[in-house]
Design a protein around this motif. Structure first.
Motif, PDB file in Angstrom:
ATOM      1  N   ALA B 272     -11.532  65.091  55.575  1.00  0.00           N
ATOM      2  CA  ALA B 272     -12.389  65.090  56.453  1.00  0.00           C
ATOM      3  C   ALA B 272     -11.963  64.831  57.910  1.00  0.00           C
ATOM      4  O   ALA B 272     -12.459  65.198  59.004  1.00  0.00           O
ATOM      5  N   ASP B 273     -10.942  63.575  58.038  1.00  0.00           N
ATOM      6  CA  ASP B 273     -10.857  63.080  59.411  1.00  0.00           C
ATOM      7  C   ASP B 273      -9.511  62.407  59.106  1.00  0.00           C
ATOM      8  O   ASP B 273      -9.362  61.980  57.928  1.00  0.00           O
ATOM      9  N   ALA B 274      -8.699  62.307  59.839  1.00  0.00           N
ATOM     10  CA  ALA B 274      -7.746  61.562  60.092  1.00  0.00           C
ATOM     11  C   ALA B 274      -7.661  60.896  61.257  1.00  0.00           C
ATOM     12  O   ALA B 274      -7.602  61.333  62.456  1.00  0.00           O
ATOM     13  N   GLY B 277      -4.767  54.034  63.313  1.00  0.00           N
ATOM     14  CA  GLY B 277      -5.839  52.966  63.465  1.00  0.00           C
ATOM     15  C   GLY B 277      -5.169  51.705  63.948  1.00  0.00           C
ATOM     16  O   GLY B 277      -3.767  51.744  63.476  1.00  0.00           O
ATOM     17  N   THR B 278      -5.856  50.725  64.334  1.00  0.00           N
ATOM     18  CA  THR B 278      -5.039  49.387  64.720  1.00  0.00           C
ATOM     19  C   THR B 278      -5.044  48.759  63.035  1.00  0.00           C
ATOM     20  O   THR B 278      -5.667  49.127  62.168  1.00  0.00           O
ATOM     21  N   GLU B 279      -4.541  47.467  63.445  1.00  0.00           N
ATOM     22  CA  GLU B 279      -4.827  46.660  62.112  1.00  0.00           C
ATOM     23  C   GLU B 279      -6.315  46.484  61.667  1.00  0.00           C
ATOM     24  O   GLU B 279      -6.486  46.201  60.501  1.00  0.00           O
ATOM     25  N   GLY B 280      -7.170  46.436  62.614  1.00  0.00           N
ATOM     26  CA  GLY B 280      -8.555  46.206  62.005  1.00  0.00           C
ATOM     27  C   GLY B 280      -8.958  47.414  61.741  1.00  0.00           C
ATOM     28  O   GLY B 280     -10.215  47.468  61.224  1.00  0.00           O
ATOM     29  N   GLY B 281      -8.345  48.627  61.871  1.00  0.00           N
ATOM     30  CA  GLY B 281      -8.851  49.915  61.414  1.00  0.00           C
ATOM     31  C   GLY B 281      -9.644  50.686  62.570  1.00  0.00           C
ATOM     32  O   GLY B 281     -10.023  51.689  62.397  1.00  0.00           O
ATOM     33  N   GLU B 282      -9.636  50.010  63.800  1.00  0.00           N
ATOM     34  CA  GLU B 282     -10.388  50.933  64.879  1.00  0.00           C
ATOM     35  C   GLU B 282      -9.298  52.230  65.212  1.00  0.00           C
ATOM     36  O   GLU B 282      -8.066  51.939  65.115  1.00  0.00           O
ATOM     37  N   ARG B 283      -9.910  52.967  65.357  1.00  0.00           N
ATOM     38  CA  ARG B 283      -9.325  54.291  65.979  1.00  0.00           C
ATOM     39  C   ARG B 283      -8.562  54.046  67.289  1.00  0.00           C
ATOM     40  O   ARG B 283      -8.953  53.223  68.285  1.00  0.00           O
ATOM     41  N   GLN B 288       2.006  49.910  69.789  1.00  0.00           N
ATOM     42  CA  GLN B 288       3.083  49.326  70.511  1.00  0.00           C
ATOM     43  C   GLN B 288       4.533  49.587  69.838  1.00  0.00           C
ATOM     44  O   GLN B 288       4.468  49.952  68.689  1.00  0.00           O
ATOM     45  N   ARG B 289       5.692  49.530  70.483  1.00  0.00           N
ATOM     46  CA  ARG B 289       6.832  49.682  69.876  1.00  0.00           C
ATOM     47  C   ARG B 289       6.870  48.787  68.752  1.00  0.00           C
ATOM     48  O   ARG B 289       6.617  47.605  69.042  1.00  0.00           O
ATOM     49  N   ARG B 290       7.538  49.269  67.501  1.00  0.00           N
ATOM     50  CA  ARG B 290       7.932  48.350  66.577  1.00  0.00           C
ATOM     51  C   ARG B 290       6.564  48.034  65.810  1.00  0.00           C
ATOM     52  O   ARG B 290       6.747  47.203  64.680  1.00  0.00           O
ATOM     53  N   GLU B 291       5.365  48.254  66.473  1.00  0.00           N
ATOM     54  CA  GLU B 291       4.240  48.049  65.681  1.00  0.00           C
ATOM     55  C   GLU B 291       4.109  49.013  64.483  1.00  0.00           C
ATOM     56  O   GLU B 291       3.960  50.021  64.688  1.00  0.00           O
ATOM     57  N   PRO B 292       3.539  48.492  63.424  1.00  0.00           N
ATOM     58  CA  PRO B 292       3.522  49.536  62.281  1.00  0.00           C
ATOM     59  C   PRO B 292       2.433  50.687  62.352  1.00  0.00           C
ATOM     60  O   PRO B 292       1.365  50.303  63.126  1.00  0.00           O
ATOM     61  N   ILE B 293       2.640  51.800  62.069  1.00  0.00           N
ATOM     62  CA  ILE B 293       1.564  52.907  62.355  1.00  0.00           C
ATOM     63  C   ILE B 293       0.873  52.847  61.120  1.00  0.00           C
ATOM     64  O   ILE B 293       0.915  52.851  59.922  1.00  0.00           O
ATOM     65  N   GLU B 294      -0.551  52.854  61.246  1.00  0.00           N
ATOM     66  CA  GLU B 294      -1.474  52.970  60.216  1.00  0.00           C
ATOM     67  C   GLU B 294      -2.266  54.095  60.327  1.00  0.00           C
ATOM     68  O   GLU B 294      -3.253  54.275  61.146  1.00  0.00           O
ATOM     69  N   LEU B 295      -1.916  55.104  59.422  1.00  0.00           N
ATOM     70  CA  LEU B 295      -2.900  56.305  59.416  1.00  0.00           C
ATOM     71  C   LEU B 295      -4.003  56.230  58.281  1.00  0.00           C
ATOM     72  O   LEU B 295      -3.589  55.851  57.219  1.00  0.00           O
ATOM     73  N   ARG B 296      -4.796  56.403  58.946  1.00  0.00           N
ATOM     74  CA  ARG B 296      -6.022  56.436  57.904  1.00  0.00           C
ATOM     75  C   ARG B 296      -6.596  58.005  57.793  1.00  0.00           C
ATOM     76  O   ARG B 296      -6.780  58.736  58.755  1.00  0.00           O
ATOM     77  N   ALA B 297      -7.103  58.324  56.839  1.00  0.00           N
ATOM     78  CA  ALA B 297      -7.628  59.538  56.484  1.00  0.00           C
ATOM     79  C   ALA B 297      -8.720  59.509  55.265  1.00  0.00           C
ATOM     80  O   ALA B 297      -8.744  58.773  54.357  1.00  0.00           O
ATOM     81  N   SER B 338     -15.064  62.267  41.828  1.00  0.00           N
ATOM     82  CA  SER B 338     -15.637  62.933  43.269  1.00  0.00           C
ATOM     83  C   SER B 338     -16.190  61.946  43.877  1.00  0.00           C
ATOM     84  O   SER B 338     -16.519  60.580  43.627  1.00  0.00           O
ATOM     85  N   GLY B 339     -16.217  62.082  45.248  1.00  0.00           N
ATOM     86  CA  GLY B 339     -16.621  61.339  46.550  1.00  0.00           C
ATOM     87  C   GLY B 339     -15.777  61.123  47.520  1.00  0.00           C
ATOM     88  O   GLY B 339     -14.839  62.135  47.813  1.00  0.00           O
ATOM     89  N   ARG B 340     -15.911  60.175  48.302  1.00  0.00           N
ATOM     90  CA  ARG B 340     -15.136  60.060  49.599  1.00  0.00           C
ATOM     91  C   ARG B 340     -14.016  58.777  49.370  1.00  0.00           C
ATOM     92  O   ARG B 340     -14.644  57.774  48.894  1.00  0.00           O
ATOM     93  N   TRP B 341     -12.961  59.460  49.869  1.00  0.00           N
ATOM     94  CA  TRP B 341     -12.012  58.147  49.575  1.00  0.00           C
ATOM     95  C   TRP B 341     -11.281  57.747  50.862  1.00  0.00           C
ATOM     96  O   TRP B 341     -11.198  58.737  51.688  1.00  0.00           O
ATOM     97  N   LEU B 342     -11.010  56.722  51.040  1.00  0.00           N
ATOM     98  CA  LEU B 342     -10.253  56.379  52.562  1.00  0.00           C
ATOM     99  C   LEU B 342      -8.622  56.104  51.941  1.00  0.00           C
ATOM    100  O   LEU B 342      -8.388  55.350  51.043  1.00  0.00           O
ATOM    101  N   VAL B 343      -8.106  56.960  52.534  1.00  0.00           N
ATOM    102  CA  VAL B 343      -6.410  56.771  52.324  1.00  0.00           C
ATOM    103  C   VAL B 343      -5.537  55.859  53.599  1.00  0.00           C
ATOM    104  O   VAL B 343      -6.112  56.426  54.717  1.00  0.00           O
ATOM    105  N   VAL B 344      -5.161  54.664  53.427  1.00  0.00           N
ATOM    106  CA  VAL B 344      -4.462  54.246  54.424  1.00  0.00           C
ATOM    107  C   VAL B 344      -2.992  54.258  54.107  1.00  0.00           C
ATOM    108  O   VAL B 344      -2.595  53.587  53.127  1.00  0.00           O
ATOM    109  N   ALA B 345      -2.321  54.907  55.115  1.00  0.00           N
ATOM    110  CA  ALA B 345      -0.817  54.999  54.928  1.00  0.00           C
ATOM    111  C   ALA B 345      -0.166  54.383  56.022  1.00  0.00           C
ATOM    112  O   ALA B 345      -0.427  54.501  57.111  1.00  0.00           O
ATOM    113  N   THR B 346       0.628  53.056  55.639  1.00  0.00           N
ATOM    114  CA  THR B 346       1.104  52.382  56.596  1.00  0.00           C
ATOM    115  C   THR B 346       2.657  52.806  56.838  1.00  0.00           C
ATOM    116  O   THR B 346       3.344  52.816  55.887  1.00  0.00           O
TER     117      THR B 346
END
Lengths: 285, 413
Positions: B272-274, B277-283, B288-297, B338-346
């Motif tokens: 539905a959406d991807a 996000g920051t560490e707190g989960g905000e879009r 920053q360089r070297r800061e882990p990338i958190e993809l949320r879907a 079934s339902g909605r799932w949140l995937v967080v890929a770091t």
């Protein structure tokens, strides 16, 4: 860099987009003058003889026509001072044809300027006409010197020639404005104008005196070609006070009135069409 | 002086008529001599309003064709607006594209005078400033050369020098900094700083977010002829990155497509959406360089199915895939529902600063081990912030230790 006292707050003024005129008159005139000078300077830039060409070209044309008409066709032998008449007429007509021909493409040729700079658009054709006027004045002075060598007595009426030139200038300006404004939209204008200019060359008493034109046809030509009264008046003032006046040539005052009306209408039409096209010309190019 | 507007743009619209090139045969022309040419109209600007205060440095950004240049040309009075009004306070100097209408047949002097007069100087003033112009443009050795023989860099330098020396109150600049060598660009930058300090108003059309952040006090993002965002440069730059990649984010659901017989079952899942996000989960759009990338879907699963996998890819701006993570099982086993799932890929961030896109997708593991795509989202934009590192694809951590080499020292002595 000026760091002088500035007015406290400059009020915003409306930007109305490009127009034919606009801006203050000093800048307007400066632009016309500078552009004309630049145009004049670049025209003969890479030729050896430079400015001399602006005189040599009509002189050579005169030479060709004179040889063809006096030696080959054996025309003009019975006309007093045919060479002088032909020479002066060619110089005068050259003004008309130079200015109008150069103005057809002038706005289109300056595309980069028109698309990137804000300035009164009418500066472009006016500077072209001004360039032609500068050339014409020098050429006509040279022509007067030459014909006085050939045998035409200098007269006081020569001093009246600027009047003729001004009327001709008005006509030329009108035609030039119309041509330069129409060309970006209708490219056919260039072809059409080549033909019309040629027709006018033969339809104006340049090669022949007006009295050679058959009676009925003459007044028609004189009334519908505003160049005829202008050339006729020039001839009277330059060399032949006894030549048919423009009223005689046009077959009455009505004919002259028609010619004058055509002249004024041409001029107004030129102004109107340029004014109308100017705001969008940058988009049409 | 403060508070006064230098430029006021109100409800400005502009439509161009573009002739559609219909080839008419001679016969058609003869039969329909008065048939008018067909036009396609292109709405370049649509109801645009904004103010620029005196002394502001405003940047205009937008994709190609978004109306930036048209807007600049309308303010410069080169085009006429169809509707609305534009007001400008003081003298205005436009600097639009290369060359700025120089006459190639004339030398620098004549061109500078002519250009100066066009921008509102008197011929005398223009002549007086010629030396300063030439000095600024660093063209002392070329004043007699006609402009046609100038290189494009020289022409731009001359044009820029004229604009600066004309000393107008409002300057309109279109993409100058893209041309010219590094030293010229540096001079442009210094000049901009200087001009802003002197209270000049500058409008700069640019594609460079670096310039936006460096020079501008405010920025305007145009999108399809409308103002998308007007605000702080950073905010506009972020939004620009987003808009620039947005239409390429294709949301496809292969489920709706036919030809699903080959599939073992009828999987029903949709991303539905991807977002990044920051560490707190905000879009966010940048890390920053070297800061882990958190993809949320967010994954919507209508009907649980076996072999559901989740995959992530990172693409660099040039269209090169930099990284494809091995897909991970999404929902498996008896808990699958079934339902909605949140995937967080770091994702560990070893990327060099620059712009990237993320693709993520749900697929189904087939009986032969191949993955059949089910649903994906492509082109989620994000930027890695930091100083540029040239000639590098990855930012691998490294350490360089310098220590005296005892033997060598001995030999040297």
């Amino acid at each position: 860099m000026s760091a002088g006292t500035e007015p406290l707050v400059v009020q915003p003024v409306e930007i109305r987009g490009p127009s034919a005129f606009g801006g203050d008159w000093r800048r307007f005139w400066n632009l016309v003058w500078l552009t004309a000078v630049a145009e004049y300077r670049t025209r003969y830039l890479h030729s050896w003889l430079g400015y001399a060409w602006s005189l040599l070209r009509p002189l050579m044309l005169f030479g060709v026509l004179y040889v063809v008409f006096s030696q080959v066709i054996r025309f003009g032998g019975d006309i007093e001072n045919y060479a002088a008449l032909l020479l002066f007429n060619i110089m005068l007509f050259q003004f008309f044809s130079d200015a109008t021909t150069a103005s057809v493409r002038c706005v289109a040729r300056r595309e980069s300027l028109v698309r990137k700079m804000q300035f009164p658009r009418i500066v472009i054709p006016l500077s072209v006409v001004l360039t032609a006027l500068l050339t014409a004045v020098m050429n006509l002075i040279a022509a007067l010197l030459l014909i006085s060598v050939i045998g035409v007595e200098p007269r006081l009426t020569w001093l009246l020639l600027p009047v003729v030139l001004i009327v001709l200038l008005v006509l030329i300006t009108g035609v030039s404005l119309a041509l330069s404004a129409l060309f970006p939209r209708f490219r056919d204008v260039e072809q059409i104008w080549t033909v019309i200019a040629r027709a006018l060359f033969y339809g104006t008493p340049v090669l022949y005196p007006i009295e050679f034109v058959p009676d009925g046809f003459r007044s028609f030509v004189a009334a519908f070609n505003p160049l005829v009264p202008i050339f006729e008046q020039a001839r009277i003032w330059v060399m032949d006070p006894d030549a048919p006046s423009m009223v005689e040539a046009a077959g009455g005052a009505l004919g002259v009135a028609v010619a004058a009306t055509i002249l004024v209408v041409t001029c107004l039409f030129g102004l109107w069409i340029f004014e109308r096209e100017a705001p969008r010309v940058a988009e049409e190019l | 002086m403060a508070g006064a507007n230098a430029i006021e743009v109100r409800n400005v619209s502009k439509t161009f008529r573009i002739p559609t090139n219909r080839v008419l045969t001679l016969k058609q022309r003869v039969l329909h001599p008065f048939q008018s040419q067909a036009y396609r109209s292109l709405r370049a600007l649509d109801d645009v309003s904004f103010d620029v205060e005196r002394g502001e440095f405003i940047g205009i950004v937008g994709r190609n064709g978004s109306g930036k240049s048209t807007l600049l040309k309308l303010i410069a009075s080169i085009y006429r607006a169809d509707a609305g009004s534009i007001r400008v306070a003081g003298r205005m100097a436009p600097f639009i594209e290369l060359g700025v209408g120089f006459n190639p047949e004339l030398n620098a002097h004549d061109n500078v005078v002519l250009n100066g007069v066009m921008m509102g100087l008197t011929p005398r003033e223009a002549r007086r400033r010629f030396d300063e112009v030439i000095e600024f443009a660093e063209l002392e050795d070329f004043t007699e050369l006609k402009l046609g023989n100038y290189s494009s860099g020289m022409r731009v330098r001359l044009a820029f020098a004229v604009m600066v020396q004309v000393d107008a109150d409002v300057m309109l600049i279109d993409e100058v900094l893209a041309v010219g060598d590094a030293s010229f660009q540096e001079r442009c930058a210094e000049t901009f700083m200087d001009l802003t300090q002197r209270g000049k108003t500058i409008v700069l059309v640019t594609h460079s977010m670096g310039h936006l952040n460096r020079f501008c006090s405010r920025a305007l993002l145009l999108e399809d002829g409308r103002i998308d965002t007007l605000g702080a440069p950073g905010e506009v730059a972020a939004r620009y990155t987003e808009v620039n990649f947005a239409p390429r984010a294709v949301r496809s659901s292969l489920l709706s497509a036919g030809g699903s017989e080959a599939r073992p079952s009828e999987p029903r899942a949709r991303i539905a959406d991807a977002w990044v996000g920051t560490e707190g989960g905000e879009r966010t759009l940048s890390v920053q360089r070297r800061e882990p990338i958190e993809l949320r879907a967010e994954v919507e699963v209508d009907e649980a199915f076996d072999g559901a996998r989740f995959g992530v890819e990172i693409w660099a701006a040039g269209g090169r895939r930099i990284f494809a993570a091995p897909s991970t099982p999404l929902i498996e086993g008896p808990g699958a529902e079934s339902g909605r799932w949140l995937v967080v890929a770091t994702i560990e961030n070893r990327l060099v600063p620059g712009r990237y896109r993320l693709n993520c997708g749900v697929s189904q593991l087939g009986p032969d081990g191949e993955e059949v795509p089910v649903s994906d989202i492509r082109g989620v934009p994000f930027e890695v912030l930091g100083d540029r590192i040239r000639g590098s694809l990855m930012d691998l951590g490294h350490d360089a230790l310098v220590q005296p080499l005892v033997d060598a020292q001995v030999i040297r002595r």
